[in-house]
Design an enzyme around this catalytic site. Structure first.
Site, PDB file in Angstrom:
ATOM      1  N   LYS A 131       1.669   1.182  -1.611  1.00  0.00           N
ATOM      2  CA  LYS A 131       2.372   2.475  -1.551  1.00  0.00           C
ATOM      3  C   LYS A 131       1.697   3.393  -0.545  1.00  0.00           C
ATOM      4  CE  LYS A 131       2.056   6.550  -3.798  1.00  0.00           C
ATOM      5  NZ  LYS A 131       1.976   7.526  -4.889  1.00  0.00           N
ATOM      6  N   GLU A 172       7.114   5.996   0.785  1.00  0.00           N
ATOM      7  CA  GLU A 172       7.369   7.221   0.013  1.00  0.00           C
ATOM      8  C   GLU A 172       7.366   8.455   0.906  1.00  0.00           C
ATOM      9  OE1 GLU A 172       4.565   8.107  -3.126  1.00  0.00           O
ATOM     10  OE2 GLU A 172       5.743   9.789  -3.847  1.00  0.00           O
ATOM     11  N   LYS A 214      10.771   5.044  -2.005  1.00  0.00           N
ATOM     12  CA  LYS A 214      10.429   5.980  -3.088  1.00  0.00           C
ATOM     13  C   LYS A 214      10.680   7.406  -2.599  1.00  0.00           C
ATOM     14  CE  LYS A 214       6.653   7.363  -6.144  1.00  0.00           C
ATOM     15  NZ  LYS A 214       5.576   6.872  -7.009  1.00  0.00           N
TER      16      LYS A 214
HETATM   17  P1  13P Z   1       5.283  12.116  -9.580  1.00  0.00           P
HETATM   18  O1  13P Z   1       6.335  11.285 -10.273  1.00  0.00           O
HETATM   19  O2  13P Z   1       4.359  12.832 -10.511  1.00  0.00           O
HETATM   20  O3  13P Z   1       5.861  12.969  -8.486  1.00  0.00           O
HETATM   21  O4  13P Z   1       4.298  11.078  -8.849  1.00  0.00           O
HETATM   22  C1  13P Z   1       4.830  10.025  -8.158  1.00  0.00           C
HETATM   23  C2  13P Z   1       3.896   9.626  -7.099  1.00  0.00           C
HETATM   24  O5  13P Z   1       3.472   8.490  -7.042  1.00  0.00           O
HETATM   25  C3  13P Z   1       3.510  10.619  -6.069  1.00  0.00           C
HETATM   26  O6  13P Z   1       2.914   9.947  -4.989  1.00  0.00           O
END
Ligand code: 13P
Length: 337
Positions: A131, A172, A214
């Site tokens: 990630k 993400e 994401k």
């Molecule tokens: P949240 O769901 O708390 O936003 O966290 C997800 C995440 O992995 C942020 O990098």
């Protein structure tokens, strides 16, 4: 990698983000009055990972560098503990959002140097997916094209290295919801960010079939004078995704981004109720899966079972939202039962 990507978005299941950096977990622990020691972080993560039955609703867990090296109280390494329960271990590899050069207000995510070697090590430790998170704020001309492009390039470079190592990259790009911007501004920013990201992933030869996205949901800024409701959020989010995310992507796993636990579930449920969609729509929540469990635990071993019940409950509610069969009444039934 194709199988891993599809397994992470299997029917009724989603991902637990338990990859808070040391700074972030300290913030979460401070809020419930627990000192952020290595042993407390280990014990808390063990409570989550060993929750009875949670593998019915959790397909994978994103770990932090410290966590992937830690063990359960009886000596089982966390990636092995998870894998033995059919939960796929993953690893956050970015090193955080840092000030973007020649910009006063925006950030670019760092962590590319030496990443090929780090992937090799993480693979050896059991990680099967990665990630990388980029963040963008909205308002006063932000996000700039400069910020959007710099982060898209870094996300794509990470994704290519991740696939080269045989791991599935979760990309993400998070448009932050802090601020007073409207839902429409959030939609425009999210659209630009996603388009730039998919242009770069293509340019850098990333196989989209072995990736997951994401993203944020398209929401009004948290301090906006009027906040968009569930139907508007659902329609705006799906509209942006349909326009900008190729159907080759097997799954979209939302972040919760500071929404309340129930809002995160309600929004996901509404999107799935309007399906089927070209991609699986699932969750990769941090706060929206953990906050009740963290409060219940409060750093005390004797609260372990109630923390695990709270985590299992949120995992089950979001598992139901995966197929659009969640209803708020289930929150109550579950508490009474
Ligand atoms: P949240 O769901 O708390 O936003 O966290 C997800 C995440 O992995 C942020 O990098």
């Amino acid at each position: 990698m194709y199988t891993t990507a599809r397994s992470l978005v299997a029917h009724g299941k989603g991902i637990l983000a338990a990859d808070e950096s040391e700074g972030t977990i300290k913030k979460r622990f401070d809020a419930v009055g627990v000192p952020s020691t290595e042993e407390n972080r280990r014990a808390y993560r063990e409570a989550l990972f060993s929750t009875p039955g949670v593998e019915e609703h959790i397909s994978g867990v994103i770990l932090f560098d410290e966590t992937i090296r830690q063990r359960s109280h009886d000596g089982v390494r966390f990636p092995e503990l998870l894998a033995s329960r059919g939960i796929i271990p993953g690893i956050k590899v970015d090193r955080g959002a840092k000030p973007l050069a020649l910009s006063d207000t925006e950030t670019v995510t760092e962590g590319l140097d030496g990443l090929r070697g780090r992937f090799e090590e993480y693979r050896g430790l059991g990680a099967r997916f990665g990630k990388w998170r980029a963040t963008y704020s909205v308002g006063d001309g932000r996000p700039s094209d400069y910020c959007v492009r710099a982060n898209a390039q870094a996300l794509a470079r990470y994704a290519a290295l991740c696939q080269e190592a045989g791991l599935v990259p979760i990309v993400e790009p998070e448009v932050l919801m802090d601020g007073s911007h409207t839902m429409e501004e959030s939609a425009r920013a999210t659209a630009r960010v996603l388009q730039a990201l998919y242009d770069e992933l293509y340019a850098q030869r990333v196989d989209l079939r072995a990736t997951l996205l994401k993203p944020n949901m398209v929401l009004s800024g948290y301090s906006a004078s009027e906040r968009a409701g569930v139907t508007e959020v659902t329609e705006a989010t799906l509209d942006v995704l349909y326009r900008h995310v190729p159907a080759a992507v097997p799954g979209i796993v939302f972040l919760s981004g500071g929404q309340s636990d129930e809002d995160a579930t309600v929004h996901l449920n509404a999107m799935n109720a309007g399906g089927p969609h070209p991609w699986q729509l699932s969750f990769s929540y941090g706060r929206a899966l953990q906050s009740a469990a963290l409060r219940a635990w409060g750093g005390r071993q004797e609260n372990l079972a109630s923390a695990q019940r709270a985590f299992f409950h949120r995992a089950r509610m979001n598992g139901a939202a995966r197929t659009g069969v969640y209803s708020p009444a289930m929150e109550h039934e579950a508490l009474v039962a």
